[in-house]
Design an enzyme around this catalytic site. Structure first.
Site, PDB file in Angstrom:
ATOM      1  N   GLU A   5      39.158 102.407  18.584  1.00 24.95           N
ATOM      2  CA  GLU A   5      39.994 103.571  18.870  1.00 24.95           C
ATOM      3  C   GLU A   5      40.618 104.171  17.620  1.00 24.95           C
ATOM      4  O   GLU A   5      41.845 104.198  17.476  1.00 24.95           O
ATOM      5  CB  GLU A   5      41.068 103.204  19.904  1.00 24.95           C
ATOM      6  CG  GLU A   5      40.432 102.802  21.220  1.00 24.95           C
ATOM      7  CD  GLU A   5      41.410 102.539  22.345  1.00 24.95           C
ATOM      8  OE1 GLU A   5      42.444 101.909  22.092  1.00 24.95           O
ATOM      9  OE2 GLU A   5      41.131 102.955  23.475  1.00 24.95           O
ATOM     10  N   GLU A  31      34.525  97.569  26.539  1.00 23.27           N
ATOM     11  CA  GLU A  31      35.628  97.255  27.448  1.00 23.27           C
ATOM     12  C   GLU A  31      35.236  97.785  28.822  1.00 23.27           C
ATOM     13  O   GLU A  31      34.727  98.901  28.937  1.00 23.27           O
ATOM     14  CB  GLU A  31      36.936  97.920  26.990  1.00 23.27           C
ATOM     15  CG  GLU A  31      37.441  97.357  25.673  1.00 23.27           C
ATOM     16  CD  GLU A  31      38.731  98.006  25.175  1.00 23.27           C
ATOM     17  OE1 GLU A  31      39.520  98.480  26.004  1.00 23.27           O
ATOM     18  OE2 GLU A  31      38.914  98.030  23.953  1.00 23.27           O
TER      19      GLU A  31
HETATM   20  C1  GAL Z   1      41.676 100.381  25.564  1.00 26.42           C
HETATM   21  C2  GAL Z   1      42.005  99.694  24.264  1.00 26.42           C
HETATM   22  C3  GAL Z   1      42.554  98.329  24.459  1.00 26.42           C
HETATM   23  C4  GAL Z   1      43.606  98.352  25.519  1.00 26.42           C
HETATM   24  C5  GAL Z   1      43.055  98.893  26.788  1.00 26.42           C
HETATM   25  C6  GAL Z   1      44.100  99.053  27.852  1.00 26.42           C
HETATM   26  O1  GAL Z   1      41.718 101.744  25.430  1.00 26.42           O
HETATM   27  O2  GAL Z   1      40.898  99.618  23.415  1.00 26.42           O
HETATM   28  O3  GAL Z   1      43.077  97.895  23.247  1.00 26.42           O
HETATM   29  O4  GAL Z   1      44.636  99.165  25.089  1.00 26.42           O
HETATM   30  O5  GAL Z   1      42.562 100.178  26.574  1.00 26.42           O
HETATM   31  O6  GAL Z   1      44.637  97.862  28.256  1.00 26.42           O
HETATM   32 MG    MG Z   2      44.448 101.446  21.745  1.00 18.92          MG
END
Ligand code: GAL
Ligand code: MG
Length: 993
Positions: free
Chosen positions: A435, A505
């Site tokens: 990010e 993720e």
């Molecule tokens: C993503 C990010 C993570 C965490 C997650 C939300 O956007 O990469 O670090 O913030 O969202 O829990």
């Molecule tokens: Mg973040």
């Protein structure tokens, strides 16, 4: 006082160039064993250091008085200094690079070191992790400065060290220029949080070591490049087999290679390790080598020429007591939990872990996406325009990698990440960061990376935000976070990019969830180019604040420390609680990613098709098999079966030696167990299960109706009173349901029964919540009308119309109800329901009963024993379960809807003596047994503050909407929403004495 920390041109002063992590040993035995603390070349400087904390670097005195002590490694917030702050996206200070805030806290550390320098040796002082930067002074002399919290900073201190007593002083600043690149979603902690040690090295020792492996036909090549100082004698290199047999030995100055015939390949399933020793006259360096090759071919990720799938998690270094400081034991505990839940891959979100982490992943078998210490997410908050159009979001996301001031820092961080872990087989992808948008800064880093290490894949999700004109060909995979299943299907159907897809993720595990795990897995299994994903995230982050008198941990999250800004409980979003107790979400994930799966081929005879989802292991080498035949919830046949030798990715049919009974609901449970003891996993450990239905039939509760031959009905202005020989009920014309139910002289309700469309919002409900509350679902009132009553000899029937609606809003549901009570006390409530289409889907629809606290025993037939929802039941089995209201409560740190059970045939709720209610429906329904009302769960921010309950709440729902993963993921999939516009629900209940 020096100001290097605010200058983008002074990232490091006086540091050694980054290199691969290794610890030299005096002899071959030591290097082979590789227990680093046993090396006499390493002096660990961990321990109690003198300490002084200053809230502001600017106001720090020139001469520091050390009045406190603090352990090294640790973070100072865990020792009472400064305060905790949890921030997700927002920078906790103004965005004004390269400057930090005016009040920049400092921790000053000091320790004595008595030393005797040996002739001709060099001494290197290593800091494995310091947040956010450090100024090093030895004996009052400035030695150097370094930043990059999660990478090693090393200094050659030979010339400043004196024989005898030395004083080491380290000034650690909370913020520095690098903090703009460390805006990861985490508690913001500070200090020397990883090991500090001194290495003794020969003057002309190996400076760096880079091992690469390549596979050929029945052989592998191990290439080694060495960086040696000019004029250094050639080291001897030896390669040993996993069994410790010497395979080859040679002297080499710069680069050389070994050919291994019939190599034993490294995979996460077969973590075979060879050993390389690099020996000079003065020291021996050992490096474990896994022979493996990762590449992309025809859009598919291949390891050793075989398609693999990541069953991954994102893991932070996080502990409720030690914070960022993680010992090998703590990591092994995490790896154990992962192995035991079928997880095979870790993304080191969002920074390099301790340097010994990849070593453990090599040994235990995990694929690693090793991420560089870069995140600048906070730029999306600089001046928000809501909602931000995509073009603008790309721009603001990409500010840092498009601002030249940051380019050297981005490259430096990527290089430090790569150099340190370059010799580890487990690392299959390098990640440029998280990010931080995309721009020239990342292009430069990616070009360097691909030239330096073409043997691994380059990963970077931030490329999604690339501005027009950027080079988006550099990453080898397309990485996304939280796309919906529909977007994934579109990616593969439209094939606009031929690169494999990885979800760095997905299935956001916050609170009660994730609910869509199987939906993603279906796609991972469907598309060869979909190499899997990494759950966000492995564990809840919280700070242990003490324990309750009952011994329950009290956890704090964002906002519990008076900090500004903060992001509440968004850090409590893992598959485990902070102490690593699994959430039900982990049980769900475990079974969705089970190594074996079964599908029904035929019922009589019972034949199943077993598919081996491992990528390298043959099924009968790792798993044994048990079966259970379950009739109406009772196991009638069970036994062990020989697991067929199913090749990886292959299938085989298996006939089960079971006899289908004549009648009843019949389920076949197949249970996969680890065959032998493996590192971190004992023999006989449950790897997963399948449950196949051989015959669907309703399972009836074992309840006898009350005795009774007659029934009477009395009407008042507000109520109907219905009485039989052994019960008396009162129906309210206001609510349409029972105000009181009394059987055998005992009251079964402590509050009027009510229609229920609400649930304590889950974290995953937070996005739909405003729409729900806008529609008034949380405060719907009932109005009934058109009552008719019909009294017969043995039964009474009441009919009415009802509307649920909230103040100043229109109707939510309209229903026609028919309530029949017979002489035995059995009640059936027939509802024909219309839902207002203009309003959002309902959280649930059903009836709620608040029963006496003593009625806290539950027996049910449905998905259990842990909570289950229409989209989250793959970790549970249908069966007959006994529970209590307290045991059925899933104790999320932030209380929310929990403990529901999907597809129930019945539930009995009684006192220990067996007095209570039995509830059934015409079709499988959801039920929930809890010591708490949904109102209490909703208004309580921390589990430890849940008040002692004074009742048992039983909810019987026509449907409970799914839980999904919308706290960060896509909206709840349509099939899991209660969004029918019309439905019928018949609920039956009767007292039991
Ligand atoms: C993503 C990010 C993570 C965490 C997650 C939300 O956007 O990469 O670090 O913030 O969202 O829990
Ligand atoms: Mg973040």
């Amino acid at each position: 006082m020096p100001e290097y920390h605010q200058n983008p041109e002074t990232l490091h002063i006086g540091t050694l160039p980054p290199r691969a992590y290794f610890i030299p040993f005096a002899d071959v035995q030591g290097a082979m064993a590789g227990v680093r603390d046993a090396s006499d070349r390493m002096t660990l400087l961990n321990g109690q250091w003198d300490f002084a904390y200053f809230p502001s670097y600017a106001a720090m005195p020139d001469t520091v008085e050390y009045t406190q002590t603090i352990p090294v490694p640790s973070v100072w917030q865990m020792h009472g200094y400064d305060r905790h702050q949890y921030s997700n996206v927002k920078y906790p200070f103004p965005y004004d690079p390269p400057f930090g805030p005016t009040d920049n806290p400092v921790g000053a550390y000091r320790r004595k070191l008595t030393w005797q320098k040996a002739e001709g040796k060099r001494y290197q002082l290593h800091f494995e992790g310091v947040d956010s930067c450090l100024y090093l002074y030895i004996n009052g002399t400035f030695v150097g400065f370094s930043q990059v919290s999660h990478s090693t900073s090393a200094f050659d201190v030979t010339d400043v060290l004196v024989d005898g007593e030395n004083t080491l002083e380290v000034h650690v600043l909370k913020w520095c220029f690098g903090s703009y690149l460390e805006d990861q979603d985490k508690f913001r902690m500070s200090g020397i949080f990883r090991d500090v040690y001194l290495l003794e090295r020969p003057a002309a020792g190996v400076e760096d070591l880079f091992v690469r492996t390549e596979l050929g036909e029945d052989q592998a090549t191990v290439s080694v490049s060495l960086t040696m100082p000019d004029g250094a004698p050639d080291p001897i290199l030896s390669l040993y087999s996993p069994q410790g047999q010497l395979l080859g030995q040679q002297a080499a100055s710069q680069s050389t290679s070994f050919i291994v015939e019939q190599p034993a390949l490294w995979t996460a399933e077969t973590p075979q390790l060879y050993a390389l020793l690099v020996q000079t006259d003065d020291e021996v360096i050992g490096q474990k080598v896994g022979l493996r090759e990762i590449c992309v071919k025809d859009g598919v990720v291949l390891l050793n020429d075989t398609p693999i799938k990541f069953r991954g998690v994102n893991r932070h270094d996080s502990d409720p007591v030690t914070g960022y400081t993680i010992s090998p034991q703590q990591l092994v505990r995490d790896l154990t939990v992962m192995k035991r839940h079928n997880i095979n891959a870790i993304r080191t979100s969002h920074y390099p872990n301790a340097p010994w982490m990849p070593e453990l992943c090599d040994r235990y078998g995990f694929y690693v996406i090793a991420e560089s210490d870069i995140e600048s997410h906070g730029t999306v908050m600089l001046y928000p325009e809501q909602p931000m159009p995509m073009e603008r979001l790309k721009k603001t996301f990409s500010i840092v990698p498009s601002t030249p001031m940051f380019y050297p820092a981005i490259l430096d961080r990527v290089q430090r990440n790569v150099h340190r872990d370059q010799n580890h087989a487990c690392v299959v992808m390098w990640s440029l960061g998280n990010e931080a948008g995309y721009g020239p800064g990342f292009e430069e880093a990616a070009r360097w990376l691909k030239a330096y290490d073409p043997t691994r894949l380059c990963h970077y999700e931030g490329m999604f935000y690339a501005l027009e004109g950027s080079d988006t060909t550099l990453p080898d995979v397309i990485s996304r976070m939280y796309p919906s299943t529909r977007e994934i299907e579109a990616y593969f159907e439209q094939k606009q990019d031929t690169r494999p897809l990885v979800l760095c993720e997905y299935i956001h595990a916050m609170g009660n969830g994730p609910g869509d795990v199987q939906d993603y897995q279906t796609l991972i299994d469907r598309y060869p180019g979909f190499c899997g994903g990494f759950v966000w995230e492995f564990c809840d982050h919280a700070v242990l604040l003490g324990t309750t008198p009952e011994g329950k941990p009290k956890y704090g999250y964002g906002g519990d420390f008076g900090e500004y800004p903060h992001d509440g409980n968004f850090c409590v979003d893992g598959l485990t609680y902070p102490d690593r107790t699994p959430h039900t979400g982990l049980l769900e994930y475990k079974n969705v990613i089970r190594p074996l799966r079964a599908a029904l081929v035929s019922t009589e005879p019972a034949v199943v098709r077993l598919t081996n989802h491992m990528d390298f292991l043959i099924a009968d080498t790792y798993s044994s098999l048990r079966y259970e035949l379950v009739c109406n919830g009772i196991v009638t046949e069970e036994g062990a079966l020989d697991m067929p030798p199913i090749p990886p990715h292959g299938s085989a049919d298996l006939q089960l030696p079971v006899q289908l009974p004549e009648t009843g609901a019949v389920l076949l449970n197949l249970i996969y167990l680890s065959k032998t003891e493996q590192a971190l996993v004992p023999a006989g450990h449950a790897l997963g299960f399948d449950q196949l239905s051989l015959r669907e039939e309703r399972v009836l509760p074992p309840c006898t109706p009350l005795p009774g031959a007659s029934i009477t009905l009395e009407e008042t202005k507000t109520h109907y009173r219905i009485a039989g020989d052994s019960f008396t009920y009162s129906v309210s014309k206001n609510s349409g349901l029972f105000d009181s139910m009394e059987a055998g002289g005992t009251a079964l309700l402590t509050a009027p029964m009510d229609y229920n469309i609400w649930r304590a919002p889950t974290d995953n409900d937070s996005i739909i919540l405003p729409a729900w509350t806008m529609a008034g679902y949380d405060r719907a009132q009932i109005r009934t009308s058109d009552w008719t009553a019909e009294a017969g000899e043995t039964s009474v029937t009441l009919r009415y119309q009802a509307v649920l609606a909230a103040a100043y809003r229109q109707w939510i549901v309209r229903m026609q109800a028919e309530l029949t009570v017979d002489a035995s006390g059995e009640t059936s409530l027939r509802l024909s329901v219309k839902r207002n289409e203009e309003m959002p889907f309902l959280p649930r629809f059903g009836v709620r009963m608040q029963m006496p606290k003593a009625c806290d025993r539950g027996e049910y037939y449905g998905y259990g024993p842990t909570e289950s929802y229409c989209d989250k039941h793959f970790g549970t089995k249908r069966g007959l379960y006994h529970t209590t209201a307290a045991d059925n409560h899933e104790d999320y740190i932030m209380p929310q809807e929990n403990g529901s059970h999907y597809m129930c045939d019945f539930v009995k709720v009684t006192t220990a003596q067996g007095m209570g209610l039995c509830v059934q429906a015409d079709a499988p329904f959801s039920m929930n047994l809890s010591p708490y009302t949904q109102e209490t769960l909703w208004e309580t921010a921390h589990n430890v503050d849940l008040p002692n309950s004074d009742c048992t709440v039983l909810c019987a729902d026509y449907k409970m909407s799914g839980v999904g993963s919308n706290s960060c993921g896509p909206e709840l999939l349509k099939p899991y929403r209660l969004d029918e516009t019309a439905f019928a629900f018949t609920l039956r209940m009767h007292p039991i004495l």
